[in-house]
Design a protein around this motif. Structure first.
Motif, mmCIF file in Angstrom:
data_model
loop_
_atom_site.group_PDB
_atom_site.id
_atom_site.type_symbol
_atom_site.label_atom_id
_atom_site.label_comp_id
_atom_site.label_asym_id
_atom_site.label_seq_id
_atom_site.Cartn_x
_atom_site.Cartn_y
_atom_site.Cartn_z
ATOM 1 N N ALA A 300 0.829 -1.198 0.000
ATOM 2 C CA ALA A 300 0.000 0.000 0.000
ATOM 3 C C ALA A 300 0.866 1.251 0.000
ATOM 4 O O ALA A 300 1.939 1.288 0.612
ATOM 5 C CB ALA A 300 -0.927 0.005 1.212
ATOM 6 N N LYS A 301 0.397 2.284 -0.688
ATOM 7 C CA LYS A 301 1.073 3.574 -0.639
ATOM 8 C C LYS A 301 0.582 4.305 0.603
ATOM 9 O O LYS A 301 -0.620 4.459 0.812
ATOM 10 C CB LYS A 301 0.760 4.394 -1.884
ATOM 11 N N VAL A 302 1.503 4.743 1.464
ATOM 12 C CA VAL A 302 1.144 5.426 2.701
ATOM 13 C C VAL A 302 1.497 6.908 2.573
ATOM 14 O O VAL A 302 2.636 7.269 2.266
ATOM 15 C CB VAL A 302 1.864 4.806 3.912
ATOM 16 N N VAL A 303 0.517 7.750 2.795
ATOM 17 C CA VAL A 303 0.682 9.196 2.695
ATOM 18 C C VAL A 303 0.640 9.786 4.099
ATOM 19 O O VAL A 303 -0.207 9.413 4.915
ATOM 20 C CB VAL A 303 -0.434 9.811 1.819
ATOM 21 N N ASP A 304 1.553 10.713 4.383
ATOM 22 C CA ASP A 304 1.597 11.379 5.678
ATOM 23 C C ASP A 304 0.590 12.525 5.680
ATOM 24 O O ASP A 304 0.834 13.578 5.085
ATOM 25 C CB ASP A 304 3.006 11.902 5.947
ATOM 26 N N GLY A 305 -0.544 12.318 6.355
ATOM 27 C CA GLY A 305 -1.586 13.340 6.386
ATOM 28 C C GLY A 305 -1.174 14.585 7.133
ATOM 29 O O GLY A 305 -1.608 15.695 6.803
ATOM 30 N N ASP A 306 -0.320 14.460 8.163
ATOM 31 C CA ASP A 306 0.144 15.624 8.910
ATOM 32 C C ASP A 306 0.987 16.533 8.025
ATOM 33 O O ASP A 306 0.871 17.760 8.082
ATOM 34 C CB ASP A 306 0.952 15.184 10.133
ATOM 35 N N LYS A 307 1.850 15.925 7.215
ATOM 36 C CA LYS A 307 2.669 16.730 6.297
ATOM 37 C C LYS A 307 1.796 17.412 5.257
ATOM 38 O O LYS A 307 2.034 18.557 4.876
ATOM 39 C CB LYS A 307 3.720 15.846 5.615
ATOM 40 N N GLN A 308 0.770 16.702 4.763
ATOM 41 C CA GLN A 308 -0.151 17.306 3.804
ATOM 42 C C GLN A 308 -0.837 18.531 4.396
ATOM 43 O O GLN A 308 -0.969 19.569 3.760
ATOM 44 C CB GLN A 308 -1.195 16.292 3.358
ATOM 45 N N ARG A 309 -1.285 18.390 5.655
ATOM 46 C CA ARG A 309 -1.973 19.498 6.314
ATOM 47 C C ARG A 309 -1.021 20.678 6.509
ATOM 48 O O ARG A 309 -1.394 21.832 6.275
ATOM 49 C CB ARG A 309 -2.523 19.028 7.659
ATOM 50 N N ALA A 310 0.208 20.389 6.945
ATOM 51 C CA ALA A 310 1.190 21.458 7.150
ATOM 52 C C ALA A 310 1.505 22.171 5.831
ATOM 53 O O ALA A 310 1.631 23.398 5.785
ATOM 54 C CB ALA A 310 2.468 20.890 7.761
ATOM 55 N N ALA A 312 -0.508 22.439 3.249
ATOM 56 C CA ALA A 312 -1.671 23.249 2.887
ATOM 57 C C ALA A 312 -1.685 24.551 3.677
ATOM 58 O O ALA A 312 -2.007 25.613 3.143
ATOM 59 C CB ALA A 312 -2.955 22.465 3.127
ATOM 60 N N GLU A 313 -1.297 24.482 4.963
ATOM 61 C CA GLU A 313 -1.268 25.684 5.783
ATOM 62 C C GLU A 313 -0.199 26.651 5.288
ATOM 63 O O GLU A 313 -0.400 27.863 5.284
ATOM 64 C CB GLU A 313 -1.039 25.315 7.244
ATOM 65 N N ARG A 314 0.953 26.121 4.867
ATOM 66 C CA ARG A 314 2.007 26.995 4.332
ATOM 67 C C ARG A 314 1.558 27.653 3.040
ATOM 68 O O ARG A 314 1.798 28.829 2.812
ATOM 69 C CB ARG A 314 3.282 26.193 4.096
ATOM 70 N N GLU A 315 0.904 26.871 2.189
ATOM 71 C CA GLU A 315 0.501 27.399 0.881
ATOM 72 C C GLU A 315 -0.624 28.411 0.998
ATOM 73 O O GLU A 315 -0.700 29.365 0.239
ATOM 74 C CB GLU A 315 0.067 26.249 -0.030
ATOM 75 N N HIS A 316 -1.516 28.190 1.975
ATOM 76 C CA HIS A 316 -2.675 29.070 2.090
ATOM 77 C C HIS A 316 -2.554 30.058 3.231
ATOM 78 O O HIS A 316 -3.462 30.840 3.469
ATOM 79 C CB HIS A 316 -3.942 28.225 2.275
ATOM 80 N N GLY A 317 -1.413 30.020 3.931
ATOM 81 C CA GLY A 317 -1.164 31.001 4.965
ATOM 82 C C GLY A 317 -2.141 30.884 6.119
ATOM 83 O O GLY A 317 -2.565 29.815 6.514
ATOM 84 N N LYS A 318 -2.504 32.046 6.672
ATOM 85 C CA LYS A 318 -3.344 32.069 7.862
ATOM 86 C C LYS A 318 -4.710 31.467 7.597
ATOM 87 O O LYS A 318 -5.325 30.851 8.467
ATOM 88 C CB LYS A 318 -3.501 33.508 8.349
ATOM 89 N N GLN A 319 -5.227 31.640 6.383
ATOM 90 C CA GLN A 319 -6.538 31.072 6.071
ATOM 91 C C GLN A 319 -6.502 29.558 6.212
ATOM 92 O O GLN A 319 -7.445 28.942 6.692
ATOM 93 C CB GLN A 319 -6.957 31.461 4.656
#
Length: 425
Positions: A300-310, A312-319
């Protein structure tokens, strides 16, 4: 009186368990309907006592209090979800939830992308149309499991303490998330994961319906029923507002413990239920602890959801950081051009202010004209003191999009949308 539901045995949960651990189970995310004040609801003094099974009489007020005081923490079972909103099927889209029905959201050539196919949000779209089987289990607030089972694949969401796994067997992709969320070191699932799918259960749907109840609502007890082999009272909720497209909501409530077992929403226009969610079997015993353990299958391919969330926060800033909070909701409203809600109760209408560029016209040649003709075939042209626009309808929700791009949408009839647009002028 709806027919009694047959008792149905579930299949194995699977996902790499040994035969001992792969047990037949039933479902449920236990959500007690809390904070429902019966005194604020326009209750009709009706009683249940007739029909099958033969149960003691109970008032609607007392039945709602029974739901509110229910504190079921452990259960498992199978839930059948059927949705018929009358959404149009578009060519090449595979139905109303097309982009999720034909492919598996993020799959390309049988391979998954960065975990989109296993994202809980994408699975919600699949539940917006057709019939689906969910298997669920829960043991208190920190252990839940939901699986959506279809002929080709199975999708599972497993929450155990601060560990959350989302796994899509169709793409053999798993998303893993950890962390304490917004509550410090307490073990809570990261915001937006288990809750995304638990809202498909009878408990949560009943909770939302009762929240909407007030002086615009009639609530009665309308007989009894057998649901998943259990005795239940039937709570009948009807809007008093004529402009609502909702005909009625019927909630079957477990006579013993107050848990909602079945939720059925029927449009005023009649026909089959627009939303029908109910247990086909349910067990209130403690589920097997192994259900809340998950190990990704080999390969199975395992994706790190915490890294994805971080990310997204960097890309979208405070929003991105505020997403899911009240501040984030306000920012989202601003991004929509100013979301506002007019009216109350069942005839509330959400409005989004237009920017002056509305829908393309059906006149003329070229892509714009073709798009306009296509939209004309879907929507009804309407006019009023607000100007003109098109109304797009489903069996439950209607939307008016004016020529200047302002949107009015709600579970109301066409005239209510026109009246709201006229009043805004």
């Amino acid at each position: 009186m709806p027919r009694n539901e047959p008792t149905e045995r579930t299949d194995e949960w699977g996902e790499g368990r040994s035969p001992k651990r792969r047990k037949a189970v039933r479902y449920a995310v236990p959500v007690a309907v809390a904070g429902v004040a019966a005194a604020t609801i326009g209750l009709v003094p009706a009683f249940a006592g007739s029909g099958s099974p033969d149960l003691p009489k109970i008032s609607a007020q007392d039945l709602i209090a029974k739901i509110a005081s229910s504190d079921v923490q452990q259960l498992s079972g199978t839930v059948r979800v059927t949705t018929d909103l009358g959404l149009p099927s578009l060519p090449g889209m595979g139905g109303a939830a097309g982009s999720f029905g034909g492919g598996r959201g993020g799959e390309q050539g049988g391979k998954s992308d960065d975990g989109a196919s296993a994202a809980p949000q994408s699975k919600l779209m699949e539940l917006a149309s057709g019939a689906h089987t969910l298997r669920v289990a829960a043991d208190g607030p920190d252990k839940q499991r939901v699986s959506i089972v279809d002929k080709a694949a199975e999708y599972s969401l497993v929450h155990n303490g601060k560990e959350v796994w989302a796994y899509d067997s169709g793409s053999n992709t798993a998303v893993h998330s950890t962390g304490a969320g917004r509550h410090g070191d307490r073990h809570h699932a990261p915001k937006g994961l288990p809750g995304d799918l638990k809202n498909a259960t009878p408990q949560d749907l009943a909770k939302q319906a009762l929240k909407a109840a007030g002086d615009t609502t009639s609530v009665t007890v309308d007989g009894t029923a057998k649901v998943a082999g259990r005795d239940a009272y039937q709570l009948l909720i009807k809007p008093k507002q004529a402009a609502s497209t909702v005909g009625s909501i019927r909630v079957a409530v477990d006579a013993a413990n107050g848990t909602p077992l079945k939720f059925t929403l029927t449009p005023k226009s009649g026909g089959p239920a627009a939303v029908d969610v109910g247990y086909t079997n349910v067990d209130f015993a403690k589920p097997d602890a192994g259900l809340f353990s998950f190990t990704p299958p080999k390969g199975a391919k395992v994706v790190d959801g915490d890294k994805q969330r971080a990310k997204a926060e960097r890309e979208h800033g405070k929003q991105g950081k505020d997403f899911g909070s009240r501040k984030g909701a306000e920012d989202f409203k601003k991004g929509l051009g100013g979301l506002n809600v007019v009216g109350k109760g069942w005839t509330s209408i959400a409005t989004i202010k237009g920017t002056g560029s509305g829908l393309p016209s059906g006149k003329g040649q070229g892509p714009g004209g073709d798009a306009g003709k296509f939209l004309d075939s879907l929507g009804d042209k309407v006019s009023g003191s607000f100007g003109s626009g098109r109304v797009f309808s489903t069996r439950l929700v209607n939307a008016l999009i004016t020529d200047n791009g302002t949107v009015y949408v709600g579970a109301v009839d066409k005239q209510a949308l026109i009246d709201a647009a006229d009043a805004a002028k």
